[in-house]
Design a protein around this motif. Structure first.
Motif, short mmCIF file in Angstrom:
data_model
loop_
_atom_site.label_atom_id
_atom_site.label_comp_id
_atom_site.label_asym_id
_atom_site.label_seq_id
_atom_site.Cartn_x
_atom_site.Cartn_y
_atom_site.Cartn_z
N UNK A 170 -37.60 -28.59 20.42
CA UNK A 170 -38.59 -28.98 21.43
C UNK A 170 -37.86 -29.40 22.70
N UNK A 171 -38.61 -29.44 23.79
CA UNK A 171 -38.06 -29.91 25.06
C UNK A 171 -39.06 -30.85 25.73
N UNK A 172 -38.53 -31.80 26.48
CA UNK A 172 -39.36 -32.77 27.20
C UNK A 172 -38.75 -32.94 28.58
N UNK A 173 -39.52 -32.64 29.63
CA UNK A 173 -38.98 -32.65 30.99
C UNK A 173 -39.95 -33.35 31.94
N UNK A 219 -45.10 -34.97 33.20
CA UNK A 219 -44.17 -34.82 32.08
C UNK A 219 -44.68 -33.69 31.20
N UNK A 220 -43.78 -32.80 30.80
CA UNK A 220 -44.18 -31.60 30.05
C UNK A 220 -43.43 -31.55 28.72
N UNK A 221 -44.20 -31.44 27.64
CA UNK A 221 -43.61 -31.28 26.30
C UNK A 221 -43.84 -29.85 25.83
N UNK A 222 -42.77 -29.22 25.35
CA UNK A 222 -42.85 -27.85 24.85
C UNK A 222 -42.28 -27.81 23.43
N UNK A 223 -43.02 -27.18 22.51
CA UNK A 223 -42.60 -27.07 21.12
C UNK A 223 -42.41 -25.60 20.76
N UNK A 224 -41.31 -25.31 20.09
CA UNK A 224 -41.01 -23.94 19.68
C UNK A 224 -42.11 -23.41 18.77
N UNK A 225 -42.62 -22.21 19.10
CA UNK A 225 -43.67 -21.59 18.31
C UNK A 225 -45.07 -21.93 18.76
N UNK A 226 -45.20 -22.83 19.73
CA UNK A 226 -46.51 -23.22 20.26
C UNK A 226 -46.58 -22.80 21.72
N UNK A 227 -47.59 -22.04 22.08
CA UNK A 227 -47.70 -21.50 23.43
C UNK A 227 -48.12 -22.56 24.45
N UNK A 228 -49.07 -23.41 24.09
CA UNK A 228 -49.60 -24.38 25.05
C UNK A 228 -48.69 -25.60 25.14
N UNK A 229 -48.44 -26.04 26.38
CA UNK A 229 -47.64 -27.23 26.63
C UNK A 229 -48.55 -28.46 26.69
#
Length: 299
Positions: A170-173, A219-229
């Motif tokens: 995952x990423x958090x920016x 702030x944006x959270x992105x999870x691998x395998x999930x399209x929506x942030x």
């Protein structure tokens, strides 16, 4: 050895030989390497006693899309990196001067090299693939986190905190006007939670940001395998803090002073009462009949 996870318990119940392999590695194979390496290291570091730790770690990463497998093996000593196995050259990499001699000894021992190569390229990948296949529904699940904005004081950085997500890819920016920020931002590590999920945070320094510009940040959270942030706007009302407000502090201090005053007054009153009781003369009966009965109880 204690098997922690329910899926692992089920797997090893059906495949007891796998657990036995781990037992042999932990209690028979690795201890021999560690014992010899520890004795050598104490001499190299000129150590004559005390508690010292040799930490071996090995495993592999498997990309189920490209089928690429990356094996790794490392040794740490007293909490610092010491040696690392290079699977491409089949040699060891020394991380500090004291590791050079152990590196040369291990490189010269071809039998050990073959064992490491076989484990990292055959045994570990085979086991990993079986683990993933067996627990696919659990291991390949996705869980979205709850995201909060946290701040200790009005002058502190605002922390965007995401917890409860799975997997850890995952990423958090922080973004400004839709563009990722790299300055005035401090990224934290991904940490495990007790329930098997993960948490992470990223701090934003607001010292140079005016209140009028807050709406430009998110702030944006992105999870691998999930399209929506998951997007969280930087808004004052969304920030949670445990800071004690001045008005609340006044109430707390006032209450504490009142309680302390009551305690002191009560203590002082008790002391005065005890002193008066100690110096006051004994009381005598008012009538002669009562006095006679006290002196001559039989009459």
């Amino acid at each position: 050895m204690e098997v922690k996870h329910d899926i692992a318990k089920s797997f090893f119940t059906k495949n007891p030989e796998r657990l036995e392999w781990y037992r042999q590695q932990c209690y028979q194979v690795l201890p021999n390497y560690v014992k010899d390496l520890n004795n050598l290291l104490m001499r190299l570091f000129n150590q004559h006693g005390g508690l010292h730790v040799v930490q071996p770690m090995g495993g592999c990463e498997w990309d189920d899309e490209t089928e690429e497998v990356k094996g790794f093996a490392q040794f740490g000593y007293d909490g610092e990196d010491f040696l690392e196995w290079d699977l491409k050259t089949l040699t060891w990499i020394a991380f500090r001067p004291e590791a050079v001699i152990p590196k040369l000894l291990l490189d010269a021992n071809k039998a050990i090299g073959k064992e490491f190569k076989f484990a990292l390229t055959q045994i570990f990948p085979e086991q990993l693939k079986k683990f993933v296949d067996y627990g696919r529904s659990f291991l390949l699940r996705t869980e979205l986190p709850s995201v909060s904005l946290l701040q200790k004081t009005p002058s502190s950085p605002v922390s965007c905190h995401a917890t409860g997500f799975y997997p850890h890819r995952a990423s958090l920016i922080w973004r400004k006007d839709g563009e990722e920020l790299h300055e005035e931002v401090d990224h934290g590590e991904i940490l495990p939670n007790h329930d098997g999920t993960f948490q992470m945070s990223v701090d934003l320094n607001l010292s140079s940001v005016t209140p009028e510009d807050w709406t430009r940040y998110d702030c944006v959270f992105q999870l691998s395998g999930v399209k929506e942030d998951i997007i969280t706007k930087l808004e004052k009302d969304r920030i949670r803090t445990n800071e004690v407000k001045p008005s609340d502090m006044t109430v707390l201090v006032t209450a504490a002073v009142v309680v302390l005053a009551l305690i002191l007054i009560g203590a002082a009153g008790f002391i005065v009462y005890k002193k008066k009781k100690a110096i006051s003369p004994p009381s005598y009966p008012d009538n002669s009949t009562e006095l006679s009965e006290r002196v001559n109880p039989e009459t």
